[in-house]
Design an enzyme around this catalytic site. Sequence first.
Site, PDB file in Angstrom:
ATOM      1  N   CYS A   1     -73.796 -47.728  20.041  1.00 26.15           N
ATOM      2  CA  CYS A   1     -73.907 -48.737  21.103  1.00 26.15           C
ATOM      3  C   CYS A   1     -73.511 -48.200  22.469  1.00 26.15           C
ATOM      4  CB  CYS A   1     -73.044 -49.952  20.762  1.00 26.15           C
ATOM      5  SG  CYS A   1     -73.531 -50.697  19.213  1.00 26.15           S
TER       6      CYS A   1
ATOM      7  N   HIS B   1     -73.181 -54.233  27.140  1.00 26.78           N
ATOM      8  CA  HIS B   1     -73.945 -53.980  25.912  1.00 26.78           C
ATOM      9  C   HIS B   1     -74.087 -55.306  25.179  1.00 26.78           C
ATOM     10  CE1 HIS B   1     -75.077 -52.905  21.943  1.00 26.78           C
ATOM     11  NE2 HIS B   1     -73.877 -53.111  21.434  1.00 26.78           N
TER      12      HIS B   1
ATOM     13  N   ASN C   1     -79.138 -57.419  19.100  1.00 26.04           N
ATOM     14  CA  ASN C   1     -78.396 -56.225  19.506  1.00 26.04           C
ATOM     15  C   ASN C   1     -79.293 -55.014  19.248  1.00 26.04           C
ATOM     16  OD1 ASN C   1     -76.710 -53.980  19.602  1.00 26.04           O
ATOM     17  ND2 ASN C   1     -75.005 -54.962  18.531  1.00 26.04           N
TER      18      ASN C   1
END
Length: 335
Positions: free
Chosen positions: A114, A262, A292
């Site tokens: 991530c 993020h 995501n």
Amino acid sequence: MYNSKIIGLGHFVPENVVTNDDLSKVMDTSDEWIQERTGIQERRHVIKGDDTTTSMGVKAAKIAIERAGIDKDDIDFIIFATLSPDYYFPGPGVLVQRDLDIKTVGALDVRNQCSGFVYGLSVADQYVKSGMYKNVLVIGSELHSHGLDMTTRGRGVSVIFGDGAGAAVVSREEDASKGILSSHLHSEGQHAEELSLIAPGMGKRWVIDIIEDNDPNDESYYPYMNGQFVFKNAVVRFIEVIMEGLQKNGLQPSDIDMLIPHQANLRISQFVQKKFGLTDNQVFNNITHYGNTTAASIPIALTEAWEEGKIKDGDLVVLAAFGSGFTWGSVIIRW
Ligand code: UT7
């Protein structure tokens, strides 16, 4: 000494929209649960054979290069961040060099999940600032959907992740007050297994073990996440690393024009927003539509924010990420 600046942005997401109701047909979940816990309404999944992590990255990169107003052969270096590469090896960086038909420039693969795009941007920034390269292409791309456990067993992870790609061209900037002001990177490997995909690997679960065991219930090749533990760490690290970046530049949270976190969970973004007293216009979220997308989430969000006119010349833009590793980081940009 030069400064570095993002001069072109692009993103690509597959057309295939998968809603929460679509997921509830194949596993025991519900639109209500997913929206309440994550904010996600839908995500994109690649239809098998249509795209790969690399091809999505290439599509995003072409847009970024065109918008940068440069030729593909002006790219001096490629950085590709992903946790879902086409091949175990080689990494997707060289596939981009091939598929974009760029001259034989260096290609680096970043494995920071991530935080991958933030790490990649930081590397690009240093190459440009040192004068070593003029134009660096940074890509974040993920094809999660083909590697998720789409049964009730995997619902704690599978409903969250989506496919997509984003790219940026980082270039030389003469004005030292503009561009990437600083980047801040961290890791805490003590928690490596709390958000991980263990197999196949050369540590605990070799390919040969999986083949020999031939166990259809083997979960080790699906991602694992200790959701609540990750959540608790994420909110603390997001705030720390954003503050670190602001302090380094003598800035306050109120100086932020656009925070691009993020897209891990809308609740995390909202927590950070509240903590810093930012308005809805100062924080960009698109997790509702894409889920995501790991290393792709920041470049997709940054591109969309820019396309929507939410980032203007002179704005203070803050990128921040947290994820598997654990790794986390921030980038402070004067646009
Ligand atoms: O991008 C990298 C960083 N990632 C993150 O930052 C993610 C951080 N974590 C999270 O976002 C949240 O922890 C999740 C969204 C993953 C999970 O939300 P939660 O509120 O922490 O739920 P939980 O894991 O504690 O599960 C609560 C309940 C459990 O049932 P019981 O044991 O209470 O009966 C789960 O089995 O919800 C159940 N559950 C589900 N129910 C319906 C888990 N997944 C699902 C699902 N649908 N998809």
